[in-house]
Design an enzyme around this catalytic site. Structure first.
Site, PDB file in Angstrom:
ATOM      1  CB  SER A  35      43.789  32.541  29.108  1.00 55.09           C
ATOM      2  OG  SER A  35      44.340  33.771  29.485  1.00 55.09           O
ATOM      3  CG  HIS A  67      44.972  37.508  27.189  1.00 58.57           C
ATOM      4  ND1 HIS A  67      45.043  38.144  28.408  1.00 58.57           N
ATOM      5  CD2 HIS A  67      45.053  36.195  27.466  1.00 58.57           C
ATOM      6  CE1 HIS A  67      45.170  37.257  29.371  1.00 58.57           C
ATOM      7  NE2 HIS A  67      45.175  36.060  28.822  1.00 58.57           N
ATOM      8  NE  ARG A  88      38.590  39.199  31.278  1.00 50.83           N
ATOM      9  CZ  ARG A  88      38.042  37.974  31.211  1.00 50.83           C
ATOM     10  NH1 ARG A  88      38.824  36.939  30.893  1.00 50.83           N
ATOM     11  NH2 ARG A  88      36.773  37.763  31.473  1.00 50.83           N
ATOM     12  CG  HIS A  90      44.040  40.583  32.835  1.00 53.15           C
ATOM     13  ND1 HIS A  90      44.090  40.533  31.462  1.00 53.15           N
ATOM     14  CD2 HIS A  90      43.579  39.368  33.246  1.00 53.15           C
ATOM     15  CE1 HIS A  90      43.672  39.339  31.059  1.00 53.15           C
ATOM     16  NE2 HIS A  90      43.364  38.613  32.115  1.00 53.15           N
ATOM     17  CD  GLU A 189      46.832  32.162  41.613  1.00 51.16           C
ATOM     18  OE1 GLU A 189      47.332  31.141  41.076  1.00 51.16           O
ATOM     19  OE2 GLU A 189      46.217  33.022  40.962  1.00 51.16           O
ATOM     20  CB  SER A 208      40.122  37.916  34.609  1.00 47.85           C
ATOM     21  OG  SER A 208      39.674  36.597  34.364  1.00 47.85           O
ATOM     22  CG  ASN A 231      47.543  26.282  35.495  1.00 41.96           C
ATOM     23  OD1 ASN A 231      47.195  27.166  34.701  1.00 41.96           O
ATOM     24  ND2 ASN A 231      47.621  26.497  36.806  1.00 41.96           N
TER      25      ASN A 231
END
Length: 268
Positions: A35, A67, A88, A90, A189, A208, A231
């Protein structure tokens, strides 16, 4: 060729398909562009050819916006053949670990000995604002998964090559280093999970890279990992997390990332 579920055979099939398509005997290095990184790789090297990843055996079109979904082969200023994987698979896509690491194994089967893994991630250090690239010196794999099968004991003491990190510091002396923590995803998270990652010794959180690194070390590839902080992690950031931030941070950081990748390609 008859389709196969055997990961090594499928990677070999993909590698031979790629090399034959562009009349090459081997590739020298591979870069997986996570990303925020795809735009920074444009126009790096002299393009040999480009193919949609989904056209190669074992690959699928990326499911996440930003992506990419192509593989570009280019000759670097150092005369090496580089494969740029823009996109990719994930772990959270549910296609299995073998699919996640198929690009890495394909690169190894095509002759690569060096792998640069990049990603966009959440930062746990308030001093590393959005747009900061960070070298990985180690990782923590919280997926409870591995690409290895059976009694395959791979040493990960130096999973991320000190030699390659030194080269990166030559290109951009201001690069910090940190520990990357992979969560399964796809949800971001929680603040409590971010605090846990920090207690465990993590500096960066994402979805990843660690499984690919394990597969790369099994294949004998030398690995350089670079995260782009897109971020601050949940509970550190004053605003809710949003995937559009990830894309925007990558766009803003493109000049520095392009310079970093260009300098690396001159040295690898």
């Amino acid at each position: 060729m008859t389709a196969t579920n055997e990961p090594a055979q499928l990677a070999e099939h993909a590698a031979q398909t790629l090399l034959s398509r562009f009349n090459l005997t081997k590739i020298d290095l591979a870069l997986v562009l996570g990303s925020g990184w795809s735009g920074a790789s444009l126009e790096l090297g002299e393009t040999i050819g480009e193919v949609e990843l989904a056209e190669l055996p074992g690959f699928a079109k990326p499911v996440v916006a930003g992506h990419g979904g192509t593989l570009r082969l280019a000759r670097t200023s150092a005369g090496k053949v580089a494969a740029f994987f823009s996109g990719r698979t994930h772990y959270y896509e549910g296609r299995g670990v073998a699919a996640v690491v198929h690009g890495v194994r394909t690169a190894a089967a095509a002759g690569a000995d060096t792998l640069v893994l990049t990603n966009g991630c959440g930062g746990l250090n308030p001093e590393w604002g959005p747009g900061t690239p960070v070298l990985l010196r180690d990782h923590i794999n919280l997926t409870a998964a591995t690409p290895l099968t059976g009694a395959t004991f791979i040493d990960l003491t130096q999973a991320y090559s000190p030699r390659l990190r030194d080269l990166a510091h030559q290109v951009d002396p201001g690069l910090p280093e940190g520990v990357y923590v992979q969560f399964p995803g796809p949800q971001y998270e929680t603040p409590a999970e971010v605090r846990m990652a920090k207690v465990l010794g993590g500096d960066l959180v994402g979805m990843s890279t660690t499984l690919e690194t394990i597969a790369a070390r099994e294949a004998g590839l030398e690995v350089l990992g670079i995260s782009l902080v897109t971020n601050l992690g949940a509970g550190i950031s004053p605003t809710p997390l949003d995937h559009s931030e990830v894309i925007a941070a990558g766009k803003a950081a493109e000049p520095r990332l392009r310079g970093l990748l260009a300098g690396l390609l001159e040295r690898l």
